[in-house]
Design a protein around this motif. Structure first.
Motif, mmCIF file in Angstrom:
data_model
loop_
_atom_site.group_PDB
_atom_site.id
_atom_site.type_symbol
_atom_site.label_atom_id
_atom_site.label_comp_id
_atom_site.label_asym_id
_atom_site.label_seq_id
_atom_site.Cartn_x
_atom_site.Cartn_y
_atom_site.Cartn_z
ATOM 1 N N THR A 35 -33.302 -35.487 15.902
ATOM 2 C CA THR A 35 -34.074 -34.863 16.967
ATOM 3 C C THR A 35 -33.556 -33.448 17.211
ATOM 4 N N PHE A 36 -34.462 -32.500 17.287
ATOM 5 C CA PHE A 36 -34.066 -31.122 17.572
ATOM 6 C C PHE A 36 -35.071 -30.505 18.536
ATOM 7 N N ASN A 37 -34.722 -29.362 19.083
ATOM 8 C CA ASN A 37 -35.594 -28.673 20.025
ATOM 9 C C ASN A 37 -36.019 -27.332 19.436
ATOM 10 N N ALA A 38 -37.290 -27.018 19.578
ATOM 11 C CA ALA A 38 -37.809 -25.781 18.989
ATOM 12 C C ALA A 38 -37.139 -24.536 19.564
ATOM 13 N N LYS A 39 -36.563 -24.647 20.752
ATOM 14 C CA LYS A 39 -35.891 -23.483 21.338
ATOM 15 C C LYS A 39 -34.650 -23.091 20.543
ATOM 16 N N ASP A 40 -34.164 -23.993 19.675
ATOM 17 C CA ASP A 40 -33.012 -23.687 18.828
ATOM 18 C C ASP A 40 -33.420 -23.038 17.508
ATOM 19 N N LEU A 41 -34.714 -22.860 17.311
ATOM 20 C CA LEU A 41 -35.207 -22.225 16.092
ATOM 21 C C LEU A 41 -35.336 -20.726 16.318
ATOM 22 N N GLU A 42 -34.447 -19.960 15.753
ATOM 23 C CA GLU A 42 -34.567 -18.502 15.843
ATOM 24 C C GLU A 42 -35.780 -18.055 15.047
ATOM 25 N N GLU A 43 -36.544 -17.141 15.597
ATOM 26 C CA GLU A 43 -37.743 -16.665 14.906
ATOM 27 C C GLU A 43 -37.379 -16.132 13.526
#
Length: 205
Positions: A35-43
């Motif tokens: 499980t991960f959160n999209a807020k941790d995906l740097e553009e």
């Protein structure tokens, strides 16, 4: 044994495998869940570090690198509002193509799956190269890196999550099932059968 009987046996075996995969009561059926959160995906930016090298995803790729055989995988979002948010972002990105460095994303789901209320965003398969492969990264690890959006080729299709979902508070679950000693054609049959059950929101199955 006649052909009709043989096909019935194959059909029953495929259904048995699929039922095990989709069952919520047999957690051990999943080789891996992350499980991960999209807020941790740097553009994504040209030349950006691939997902393998990002601290938030080290545990994910440590597991994926061990999977050398055929894999079935899917991304799901359990929260209805978060799911609607991500699908809105994806559809806007796909339809406008106005973004600099546009990256190829999956097509909308088949008409038969339109209006799906299920949790599954995208479902796919990845052929393995076997336990003895000498590749730097396993096939499934490479594929998930593409879906997260850090592959260096824009035209390679994937969810490309970092291109439009970066910074949003959306919890995404990745589930991966690894098969051993499974023929290529059976992998495709299993994918079709699981897709019919889940009715993913994008991708053509």
């Amino acid at each position: 044994m006649d052909l009709k009987r043989e096909t019935e046996i194959i059909d029953k075996l495929i259904k048995k495998i699929v039922n095990r995969i989709i069952s919520d009561t047999i957690e051990e059926a999943f080789k891996f869940k992350f499980t991960f959160n999209a807020k941790d995906l740097e553009e994504y930016k040209e030349g950006a570090q691939e997902a393998y090298e990002r601290k938030e995803f080290v545990n994910l790729f440590e597991k994926l690198e061990l999977m050398k055989n055929h894999c079935l995988y899917w991304f799901e979002i359990e929260d209805v509002q978060q799911r609607a948010k991500l699908l809105g972002l994806l559809n806007d990105y796909r339809e406008n193509k106005k973004y600099k460095g546009f990256r190829t994303v999956p097509a909308k789901a088949l008409k038969a799956y339109s209006g799906s209320t299920g949790n599954i965003i995208y479902l796919g398969i990845r052929a393995g190269k076997g336990e003895k492969t000498k590749k730097k990264h396993s096939n499934i690890a490479e594929r998930i890196n593409q879906h997260l959006g850090y592959y260096n080729t824009n035209a390679t299709q994937g969810l490309q999550l970092s291109s439009y979902a970066s910074g949003y508070d959306i919890n995404i679950i990745l589930k991966v099932f690894e098969f051993k000693n499974l023929g290529d054609d059976y992998l495709k049959l299993i994918e079709k059968s699981v897709a019919r059950h889940f009715k993913p929101h994008c991708g053509r199955h």
